[in-house]
Design a protein around this motif. Structure first.
Motif, PDB file in Angstrom:
ATOM      1  N   ILE A   1     -13.297 -12.155 -27.128  1.00 18.99           N
ATOM      2  CA  ILE A   1     -12.517 -11.126 -27.805  1.00 18.99           C
ATOM      3  C   ILE A   1     -11.086 -11.129 -27.276  1.00 18.99           C
ATOM      4  CG2 ILE A   1     -12.294  -8.631 -28.110  1.00 18.99           C
ATOM      5  CD1 ILE A   1     -15.315  -8.463 -28.087  1.00 18.99           C
ATOM      6  N   THR A   2     -10.132 -10.940 -28.168  1.00 14.86           N
ATOM      7  CA  THR A   2      -8.705 -10.995 -27.810  1.00 14.86           C
ATOM      8  C   THR A   2      -8.116  -9.618 -27.533  1.00 14.86           C
ATOM      9  OG1 THR A   2      -8.072 -10.892 -30.150  1.00 14.86           O
ATOM     10  CG2 THR A   2      -8.396 -13.083 -29.185  1.00 14.86           C
ATOM     11  N   ALA A   3      -8.959  -8.610 -27.361  1.00 11.91           N
ATOM     12  CA  ALA A   3      -8.469  -7.237 -27.224  1.00 11.91           C
ATOM     13  C   ALA A   3      -7.548  -7.064 -26.021  1.00 11.91           C
ATOM     14  CB  ALA A   3      -9.650  -6.275 -27.124  1.00 11.91           C
ATOM     15  N   ALA A   4      -7.854  -7.716 -24.896  1.00  6.48           N
ATOM     16  CA  ALA A   4      -7.027  -7.535 -23.702  1.00  6.48           C
ATOM     17  C   ALA A   4      -5.586  -7.957 -23.964  1.00  6.48           C
ATOM     18  CB  ALA A   4      -7.616  -8.328 -22.533  1.00  6.48           C
ATOM     19  N   SER A   5      -5.406  -9.096 -24.623  1.00  2.00           N
ATOM     20  CA  SER A   5      -4.062  -9.563 -24.942  1.00  2.00           C
ATOM     21  C   SER A   5      -3.351  -8.586 -25.860  1.00  2.00           C
ATOM     22  CB  SER A   5      -4.116 -10.943 -25.599  1.00  2.00           C
ATOM     23  OG  SER A   5      -4.674 -11.898 -24.721  1.00  2.00           O
ATOM     24  N   ARG A   6      -4.043  -8.115 -26.880  1.00  2.58           N
ATOM     25  CA  ARG A   6      -3.419  -7.230 -27.857  1.00  2.58           C
ATOM     26  C   ARG A   6      -3.082  -5.872 -27.248  1.00  2.58           C
ATOM     27  NH1 ARG A   6      -6.948  -6.014 -31.563  1.00  2.58           N
ATOM     28  NH2 ARG A   6      -8.740  -7.166 -30.758  1.00  2.58           N
ATOM     29  N   LEU A   7      -3.960  -5.352 -26.393  1.00 10.48           N
ATOM     30  CA  LEU A   7      -3.690  -4.068 -25.746  1.00 10.48           C
ATOM     31  C   LEU A   7      -2.476  -4.162 -24.821  1.00 10.48           C
ATOM     32  CD1 LEU A   7      -7.337  -2.947 -24.915  1.00 10.48           C
ATOM     33  CD2 LEU A   7      -5.776  -1.861 -26.550  1.00 10.48           C
ATOM     34  N   ALA A   8      -2.415  -5.234 -24.041  1.00 12.63           N
ATOM     35  CA  ALA A   8      -1.273  -5.416 -23.142  1.00 12.63           C
ATOM     36  C   ALA A   8       0.019  -5.575 -23.927  1.00 12.63           C
ATOM     37  CB  ALA A   8      -1.510  -6.622 -22.236  1.00 12.63           C
ATOM     38  N   SER A   9      -0.038  -6.291 -25.043  1.00 13.58           N
ATOM     39  CA  SER A   9       1.156  -6.517 -25.860  1.00 13.58           C
ATOM     40  C   SER A   9       1.647  -5.231 -26.511  1.00 13.58           C
ATOM     41  CB  SER A   9       0.855  -7.563 -26.934  1.00 13.58           C
ATOM     42  OG  SER A   9       1.963  -7.759 -27.777  1.00 13.58           O
ATOM     43  N   MET A  10       0.732  -4.417 -27.023  1.00 19.12           N
ATOM     44  CA  MET A  10       1.112  -3.201 -27.740  1.00 19.12           C
ATOM     45  C   MET A  10       1.582  -2.082 -26.824  1.00 19.12           C
ATOM     46  SD  MET A  10      -1.620  -2.832 -30.885  1.00 19.12           S
ATOM     47  CE  MET A  10      -3.081  -3.094 -29.895  1.00 19.12           C
ATOM     48  N   THR A  11       1.131  -2.079 -25.564  1.00 19.17           N
ATOM     49  CA  THR A  11       1.423  -0.948 -24.673  1.00 19.17           C
ATOM     50  C   THR A  11       2.353  -1.286 -23.523  1.00 19.17           C
ATOM     51  OG1 THR A  11      -0.491  -1.423 -23.249  1.00 19.17           O
ATOM     52  CG2 THR A  11      -0.863  -0.008 -25.180  1.00 19.17           C
ATOM     53  N   GLY A  12       2.566  -2.587 -23.258  1.00 13.72           N
ATOM     54  CA  GLY A  12       3.368  -2.959 -22.098  1.00 13.72           C
ATOM     55  C   GLY A  12       2.648  -2.743 -20.786  1.00 13.72           C
ATOM     56  N   ALA A  13       1.332  -2.549 -20.837  1.00 15.82           N
ATOM     57  CA  ALA A  13       0.560  -2.303 -19.620  1.00 15.82           C
ATOM     58  C   ALA A  13       0.465  -3.569 -18.776  1.00 15.82           C
ATOM     59  CB  ALA A  13      -0.841  -1.814 -19.972  1.00 15.82           C
ATOM     60  N   ALA A  14       0.418  -3.389 -17.463  1.00 17.64           N
ATOM     61  CA  ALA A  14       0.149  -4.497 -16.561  1.00 17.64           C
ATOM     62  C   ALA A  14      -1.345  -4.802 -16.589  1.00 17.64           C
ATOM     63  CB  ALA A  14       0.584  -4.142 -15.144  1.00 17.64           C
TER      64      ALA A  14
ATOM     65  N   LYS B   1      -3.389   4.959 -26.417  1.00 16.14           N
ATOM     66  CA  LYS B   1      -2.754   6.217 -26.020  1.00 16.14           C
ATOM     67  C   LYS B   1      -2.767   6.388 -24.512  1.00 16.14           C
ATOM     68  CE  LYS B   1      -3.004  11.217 -26.831  1.00 16.14           C
ATOM     69  NZ  LYS B   1      -3.725  12.305 -27.570  1.00 16.14           N
ATOM     70  N   ARG B   2      -3.896   6.078 -23.889  1.00 12.87           N
ATOM     71  CA  ARG B   2      -4.006   6.229 -22.435  1.00 12.87           C
ATOM     72  C   ARG B   2      -3.088   5.252 -21.698  1.00 12.87           C
ATOM     73  NH1 ARG B   2      -6.792  10.657 -20.206  1.00 12.87           N
ATOM     74  NH2 ARG B   2      -7.782  11.591 -22.029  1.00 12.87           N
ATOM     75  N   LEU B   3      -3.054   4.020 -22.153  1.00 12.57           N
ATOM     76  CA  LEU B   3      -2.207   3.026 -21.490  1.00 12.57           C
ATOM     77  C   LEU B   3      -0.730   3.396 -21.631  1.00 12.57           C
ATOM     78  CD1 LEU B   3      -4.044  -0.279 -22.461  1.00 12.57           C
ATOM     79  CD2 LEU B   3      -3.947   0.772 -20.199  1.00 12.57           C
ATOM     80  N   ARG B   4      -0.327   3.843 -22.818  1.00  7.05           N
ATOM     81  CA  ARG B   4       1.077   4.235 -23.009  1.00  7.05           C
ATOM     82  C   ARG B   4       1.461   5.450 -22.183  1.00  7.05           C
ATOM     83  NH1 ARG B   4       1.607   3.256 -29.598  1.00  7.05           N
ATOM     84  NH2 ARG B   4       2.010   0.983 -29.455  1.00  7.05           N
ATOM     85  N   ALA B   5       0.457   6.250 -21.814  1.00  8.48           N
ATOM     86  CA  ALA B   5       0.704   7.414 -20.961  1.00  8.48           C
ATOM     87  C   ALA B   5       0.732   7.051 -19.480  1.00  8.48           C
ATOM     88  CB  ALA B   5      -0.361   8.476 -21.220  1.00  8.48           C
ATOM     89  N   GLY B   6       0.609   5.752 -19.172  1.00  3.94           N
ATOM     90  CA  GLY B   6       0.660   5.318 -17.780  1.00  3.94           C
ATOM     91  C   GLY B   6      -0.656   5.411 -17.047  1.00  3.94           C
ATOM     92  N   ARG B   7      -1.759   5.501 -17.790  1.00  2.00           N
ATOM     93  CA  ARG B   7      -3.065   5.620 -17.160  1.00  2.00           C
ATOM     94  C   ARG B   7      -3.632   4.249 -16.805  1.00  2.00           C
ATOM     95  NH1 ARG B   7      -5.248  10.821 -16.180  1.00  2.00           N
ATOM     96  NH2 ARG B   7      -7.298  10.114 -16.874  1.00  2.00           N
ATOM     97  N   CYS B   8      -4.662   4.264 -15.979  1.00  2.00           N
ATOM     98  CA  CYS B   8      -5.411   3.057 -15.625  1.00  2.00           C
ATOM     99  C   CYS B   8      -6.708   3.067 -16.426  1.00  2.00           C
ATOM    100  CB  CYS B   8      -5.700   3.045 -14.126  1.00  2.00           C
ATOM    101  SG  CYS B   8      -6.596   1.604 -13.543  1.00  2.00           S
ATOM    102  N   VAL B   9      -6.941   2.005 -17.198  1.00  2.00           N
ATOM    103  CA  VAL B   9      -8.108   1.946 -18.087  1.00  2.00           C
ATOM    104  C   VAL B   9      -8.992   0.772 -17.689  1.00  2.00           C
ATOM    105  CG1 VAL B   9      -8.918   1.672 -20.460  1.00  2.00           C
ATOM    106  CG2 VAL B   9      -6.852   3.009 -19.993  1.00  2.00           C
ATOM    107  N   TRP B  10     -10.253   1.070 -17.444  1.00  2.00           N
ATOM    108  CA  TRP B  10     -11.293   0.091 -17.089  1.00  2.00           C
ATOM    109  C   TRP B  10     -11.728  -0.632 -18.364  1.00  2.00           C
ATOM    110  CZ3 TRP B  10     -15.080  -0.170 -12.779  1.00  2.00           C
ATOM    111  CH2 TRP B  10     -16.326  -0.664 -13.126  1.00  2.00           C
ATOM    112  N   TYR B  11     -11.666  -1.967 -18.351  1.00  2.00           N
ATOM    113  CA  TYR B  11     -12.029  -2.729 -19.548  1.00  2.00           C
ATOM    114  C   TYR B  11     -12.722  -4.026 -19.133  1.00  2.00           C
ATOM    115  CZ  TYR B  11     -11.734  -5.527 -23.773  1.00  2.00           C
ATOM    116  OH  TYR B  11     -12.058  -6.317 -24.837  1.00  2.00           O
TER     117      TYR B  11
END
Length: 308
Positions: free
Chosen positions: A219-232, A185-195
């Motif tokens: 863990i593959t979470a970074a790939s999946r989060l970027a794929s689902m949200t379009g985040a850089a 939700k945060r990434l799709r809102a254009g936020r910056c998320v520390w991971y």
């Protein structure tokens, strides 16, 4: 515990940095004596990752790492409790922060990859003077410490000081590491998320990828989060200089990430982790069980990319 934290708060607010730094060094030296099992495990990790170092070099690195752990306790408290005016004097340099601002101006979120270093809590506070950042984290086991941690990491008096943050942004939000929906939700809102992708948590979807020449569950979470949200995806390194001041360095947005290959993505992340750790190895949290190998019968939700 509450009384101890009040005493720590008072000492942190009153004492100068050099005294807190020295107390951290003494605490680290004491830790090696009273927690020998912990540091034996750390030495094992160091030998595994730096086979080119002889026994004396490993011992020097271990001693420096223990002291950095002690200093890290002082740095954590400084990040939680020092006034902004004192914090600002600790920042030596910020490199590449405009990369994140440029991405957010395009209405895209930023997944900010970081490492578990001994300086991370203090550098997180310094980072918040540059950007509004939401933090993923593991809750502390003790409720009093957990309350202090949440308050310290979301202090309302720490805000970007250059006026570059849009007025519609809200305060920093802490996100528990397992709360994936909140991260999305945060990434799709254009936020910056520390991971921080440099730890393995049992039961999470992962692959086996090389790290320091060793197979590591990643863990593959970074790939999946970027794929689902379009985040850089942007890498952030932070460290303490020899003069006791701190630097933040942002990478350019990662190109062609994520790919269609989870193992290739994990290998790329681990290569970035290794490169960053090698630059300041004594400031990394080596005590983490990074090379734990799950069995073929490990719990559900596990993607093993190599044969066991």
């Amino acid at each position: 515990m509450a009384a101890s934290l009040r005493l720590a708060w008072l000492a942190t607010r009153l004492l100068p940095y050099r005294v807190l730094f020295g107390a951290g060094v003494a605490w680290g030296d004491l830790s090696r004596r009273v927690q020998p099992g912990r540091w034996r495990k750390t030495a094992e990790h160091l030998r595994r990752c730096f086979p080119e170092l002889d026994a004396q070099a490993i011992d020097r690195l271990l001693r420096a790492n223990a002291r950095n752990y002690g200093i890290g306790v002082a740095e954590k408290l400084i990040g939680w409790w020092w006034p902004v005016s004192r914090l600002d004097r600790l920042l030596s340099g910020v490199h590449g922060v405009d990369v994140v601002r440029h991405v957010q101006q395009q209405c895209r979120g930023v997944l900010l990859l970081v490492l578990h270093t001994t300086t991370m809590d203090l550098c997180a506070a310094l980072l918040r003077r540059q950007l509004i950042v939401d933090f993923t984290y593991q809750p502390a086991a003790h409720p009093v410490i957990e309350q202090a941690q949440r308050r310290g990491r979301t202090r309302r008096d720490i805000r970007p000081g250059d006026g570059s943050t849009p007025q519609h942004d809200v305060d920093t939000a802490p996100i528990q590491a397992h709360a994936v929906r909140h991260v999305i939700k945060r990434l799709r809102a254009g936020r910056c998320v520390w991971y921080a992708p440099d730890r393995y948590y049992a039961g999470k979807t992962h692959v086996i990828a090389p790290l320091f020449g060793q197979p590591a569950a990643t863990i593959t979470a970074a790939s999946r989060l970027a794929s689902m949200t379009g985040a850089a995806v942007v890498g952030l390194r932070f460290w303490r200089d020899r003069d006791g001041r701190y630097q933040l360095e942002f990478s350019a947005p990662w190109r062609d990430f994520p790919s269609a290959d989870a193992v290739a993505d994990a290998t790329r992340i681990n290569a970035w982790i290794e490169q960053a750790v090698r630059q300041h190895p004594a400031q990394y949290r080596w005590v983490h069980k990074r090379f734990r190998q799950p069995s073929c019968s490990a719990g559900h939700g596990v993607l093993i990319a190599t044969t066991c």
